[in-house]
Design a protein around this motif. Structure first.
Motif, PDB file in Angstrom:
ATOM      1  N   ALA A  38       0.833  -1.058  -0.061  1.00  0.00           N
ATOM      2  CA  ALA A  38       0.024   0.120  -0.045  1.00  0.00           C
ATOM      3  C   ALA A  38       0.809   1.175  -0.014  1.00  0.00           C
ATOM      4  CB  ALA A  38      -1.056   0.097   1.299  1.00  0.00           C
ATOM      5  N   LYS A  39       2.053   1.156   0.756  1.00  0.00           N
ATOM      6  CA  LYS A  39       2.650   2.416   0.894  1.00  0.00           C
ATOM      7  C   LYS A  39       3.379   2.640  -0.398  1.00  0.00           C
ATOM      8  CE  LYS A  39       6.644   4.435   3.535  1.00  0.00           C
ATOM      9  NZ  LYS A  39       6.998   5.151   2.631  1.00  0.00           N
ATOM     10  N   TYR A  40       3.838   1.569  -1.224  1.00  0.00           N
ATOM     11  CA  TYR A  40       4.558   1.689  -2.367  1.00  0.00           C
ATOM     12  C   TYR A  40       3.480   2.192  -3.440  1.00  0.00           C
ATOM     13  CZ  TYR A  40       6.717   0.210  -6.806  1.00  0.00           C
ATOM     14  OH  TYR A  40       7.183   0.191  -8.044  1.00  0.00           O
ATOM     15  N   PHE A  41       2.225   1.937  -3.528  1.00  0.00           N
ATOM     16  CA  PHE A  41       1.358   2.149  -4.222  1.00  0.00           C
ATOM     17  C   PHE A  41       1.186   3.862  -4.172  1.00  0.00           C
ATOM     18  CE2 PHE A  41      -3.255   2.215  -5.989  1.00  0.00           C
ATOM     19  CZ  PHE A  41      -2.884   2.184  -7.149  1.00  0.00           C
ATOM     20  N   LEU A  42       0.969   4.218  -2.888  1.00  0.00           N
ATOM     21  CA  LEU A  42       0.671   5.654  -2.702  1.00  0.00           C
ATOM     22  C   LEU A  42       1.985   6.388  -2.923  1.00  0.00           C
ATOM     23  CD1 LEU A  42      -1.319   5.344   0.838  1.00  0.00           C
ATOM     24  CD2 LEU A  42      -2.164   5.884  -1.598  1.00  0.00           C
ATOM     25  N   ASP A  43       3.418   5.894  -2.643  1.00  0.00           N
ATOM     26  CA  ASP A  43       4.472   6.679  -2.787  1.00  0.00           C
ATOM     27  C   ASP A  43       4.977   6.699  -4.432  1.00  0.00           C
ATOM     28  OD1 ASP A  43       4.894   7.050  -0.242  1.00  0.00           O
ATOM     29  OD2 ASP A  43       6.430   5.236  -0.145  1.00  0.00           O
ATOM     30  N   THR A  44       4.444   5.801  -5.026  1.00  0.00           N
ATOM     31  CA  THR A  44       4.331   5.936  -6.789  1.00  0.00           C
ATOM     32  C   THR A  44       3.569   6.696  -7.210  1.00  0.00           C
ATOM     33  OG1 THR A  44       3.550   4.036  -7.021  1.00  0.00           O
ATOM     34  CG2 THR A  44       6.003   3.889  -6.637  1.00  0.00           C
ATOM     35  N   ASN A  45       2.323   7.128  -6.449  1.00  0.00           N
ATOM     36  CA  ASN A  45       1.435   8.200  -7.172  1.00  0.00           C
ATOM     37  C   ASN A  45       1.102   9.255  -6.154  1.00  0.00           C
ATOM     38  OD1 ASN A  45       0.306   6.393  -9.581  1.00  0.00           O
ATOM     39  ND2 ASN A  45       0.511   4.854  -8.038  1.00  0.00           N
ATOM     40  N   PRO A  46       2.063   9.849  -5.719  1.00  0.00           N
ATOM     41  CA  PRO A  46       1.999  11.071  -5.075  1.00  0.00           C
ATOM     42  C   PRO A  46       0.829  12.080  -5.194  1.00  0.00           C
ATOM     43  CG  PRO A  46       3.872  11.467  -6.108  1.00  0.00           C
ATOM     44  CD  PRO A  46       3.460  10.074  -6.590  1.00  0.00           C
ATOM     45  N   ASP A  47       0.529  12.318  -6.442  1.00  0.00           N
ATOM     46  CA  ASP A  47      -0.363  13.178  -7.059  1.00  0.00           C
ATOM     47  C   ASP A  47      -1.758  12.658  -6.709  1.00  0.00           C
ATOM     48  OD1 ASP A  47       1.891  15.069  -7.452  1.00  0.00           O
ATOM     49  OD2 ASP A  47       1.826  14.510  -9.786  1.00  0.00           O
ATOM     50  N   GLU A  48      -2.032  11.591  -6.601  1.00  0.00           N
ATOM     51  CA  GLU A  48      -3.426  10.999  -6.632  1.00  0.00           C
ATOM     52  C   GLU A  48      -3.715  10.030  -5.296  1.00  0.00           C
ATOM     53  OE1 GLU A  48      -4.979  10.206 -10.785  1.00  0.00           O
ATOM     54  OE2 GLU A  48      -2.871   9.193 -10.617  1.00  0.00           O
ATOM     55  N   VAL A  49      -2.856  10.511  -4.278  1.00  0.00           N
ATOM     56  CA  VAL A  49      -3.162   9.652  -2.802  1.00  0.00           C
ATOM     57  C   VAL A  49      -4.451   9.791  -2.313  1.00  0.00           C
ATOM     58  CG1 VAL A  49      -2.496   9.605  -0.483  1.00  0.00           C
ATOM     59  CG2 VAL A  49      -0.739   9.953  -2.330  1.00  0.00           C
ATOM     60  N   GLU A  50      -5.112  10.974  -2.454  1.00  0.00           N
ATOM     61  CA  GLU A  50      -6.392  11.309  -2.024  1.00  0.00           C
ATOM     62  C   GLU A  50      -7.432  10.519  -2.799  1.00  0.00           C
ATOM     63  OE1 GLU A  50      -7.322  12.561   1.093  1.00  0.00           O
ATOM     64  OE2 GLU A  50      -5.204  12.604   1.244  1.00  0.00           O
ATOM     65  N   GLN A  51      -7.193  10.561  -4.282  1.00  0.00           N
ATOM     66  CA  GLN A  51      -8.329   9.688  -5.114  1.00  0.00           C
ATOM     67  C   GLN A  51      -8.009   8.274  -4.869  1.00  0.00           C
ATOM     68  OE1 GLN A  51      -6.094  12.176  -6.003  1.00  0.00           O
ATOM     69  NE2 GLN A  51      -6.984  13.652  -7.386  1.00  0.00           N
ATOM     70  N   ILE A  52      -6.944   7.828  -4.500  1.00  0.00           N
ATOM     71  CA  ILE A  52      -6.910   6.242  -4.289  1.00  0.00           C
ATOM     72  C   ILE A  52      -7.521   6.032  -3.068  1.00  0.00           C
ATOM     73  CG2 ILE A  52      -4.919   4.352  -3.691  1.00  0.00           C
ATOM     74  CD1 ILE A  52      -3.130   5.877  -5.650  1.00  0.00           C
ATOM     75  N   LYS A  53      -7.210   6.741  -2.128  1.00  0.00           N
ATOM     76  CA  LYS A  53      -7.962   6.589  -0.548  1.00  0.00           C
ATOM     77  C   LYS A  53      -9.402   6.535  -0.771  1.00  0.00           C
ATOM     78  CE  LYS A  53      -4.153   8.200   2.265  1.00  0.00           C
ATOM     79  NZ  LYS A  53      -3.770   9.120   3.343  1.00  0.00           N
ATOM     80  N   GLU A  54     -10.006   7.474  -1.510  1.00  0.00           N
ATOM     81  CA  GLU A  54     -11.309   7.725  -1.653  1.00  0.00           C
ATOM     82  C   GLU A  54     -11.888   6.492  -2.459  1.00  0.00           C
ATOM     83  OE1 GLU A  54     -14.351   9.850  -4.799  1.00  0.00           O
ATOM     84  OE2 GLU A  54     -12.913  11.288  -3.778  1.00  0.00           O
ATOM     85  N   TYR A  55     -11.198   6.189  -3.615  1.00  0.00           N
ATOM     86  CA  TYR A  55     -11.742   4.920  -4.258  1.00  0.00           C
ATOM     87  C   TYR A  55     -11.899   3.663  -3.532  1.00  0.00           C
ATOM     88  CZ  TYR A  55     -12.301   1.616  -8.189  1.00  0.00           C
ATOM     89  OH  TYR A  55     -12.671   0.729  -8.895  1.00  0.00           O
ATOM     90  N   ASN A  56     -10.665   3.338  -2.709  1.00  0.00           N
ATOM     91  CA  ASN A  56     -10.496   2.226  -1.881  1.00  0.00           C
ATOM     92  C   ASN A  56     -11.728   2.329  -0.881  1.00  0.00           C
ATOM     93  OD1 ASN A  56      -9.612   0.431   0.406  1.00  0.00           O
ATOM     94  ND2 ASN A  56      -8.039   0.160  -1.308  1.00  0.00           N
TER      95      ASN A  56
END
Length: 190
Positions: free
Chosen positions: A161-179
């Motif tokens: 999860a950290k790797y996914f968020l770290d490799t997509n720093p501009d979309e962290v909030e979108q990833i969290k919302e979608y999840n």
């Protein structure tokens, strides 16, 4: 190899079953199914026996050694990281804002499929944790071994999860919302 096919094979092998019957139950491509069965035998998830000219298979329910468990968990972590890397090769952004729904949605079906696959891998890891806790409660495995394995899986989930968020720093909030939104599909609250 498809983890979904692997799961269907393991679901249908609690009792001895021949290769052709197993293929029919999985409703998959015959060559792919037979290849996966051979792979699961090689990886020691299935045991096999031969009667006359038929090969029969059954899921091994023996408790893995620590080394086998560590190898299995490393393989699962690689699958998650491979899926994340596949998602990361897609042109950014991953999400578009949908005004009508007032939420972010995956920009393409390819992205949505990748996110759903990653979610499947993460959920299978959490299901594994639940099974370990149950095995510990029933005394099937000792507490120390169960806790060690649970910690190993949790570490793998956190790293992924950290790797996914770290490799997509501009979309962290979108990833969290979608999840959060896709986790509502399950009957369990977080």
């Amino acid at each position: 190899m498809s983890i979904l096919l692997e799961d269907r094979i393991l679901e249908n092998t609690s009792e001895w079953i021949n290769k052709t019957e197993l293929w029919r139950k999985t409703k998959s491509d015959k060559k792919t199914c037979f290849g996966m069965i051979d792979y699961l035998v090689k990886e020691e998830f299935l045991e096999t026996k031969k009667e006359k000219n038929r090969h029969y298979f059954r899921r091994k329910n023996a408790i893995m050694t620590d080394k086998e468990f560590e190898e299995s968990e490393m393989r699962h972590r690689r699958w998650k990281i491979t899926k994340i890397n596949a998602i990361n090769t897609i042109n950014k952004p991953l999400f578009n804002y949908i005004k009508i729904r007032k939420q972010f949605e995956p920009r393409t079906k390819l992205i949505k499929g990748g996110l759903e696959s990653l979610d499947y891998y993460m959920n299978s890891s959490t299901a594994h944790i639940a099974r370990l806790r149950l095995a510990k409660a029933y005394g099937i495995i000792n507490k120390r071994t169960a806790e060690k394995r649970i910690n190993m899986i949790e570490k793998s989930i956190n790293i992924s999860a950290k790797y996914f968020l770290d490799t997509n720093p501009d979309e962290v909030e979108q990833i969290k919302e979608y999840n959060k939104r896709i986790s509502r599909r399950t009957s369990f609250k977080i």
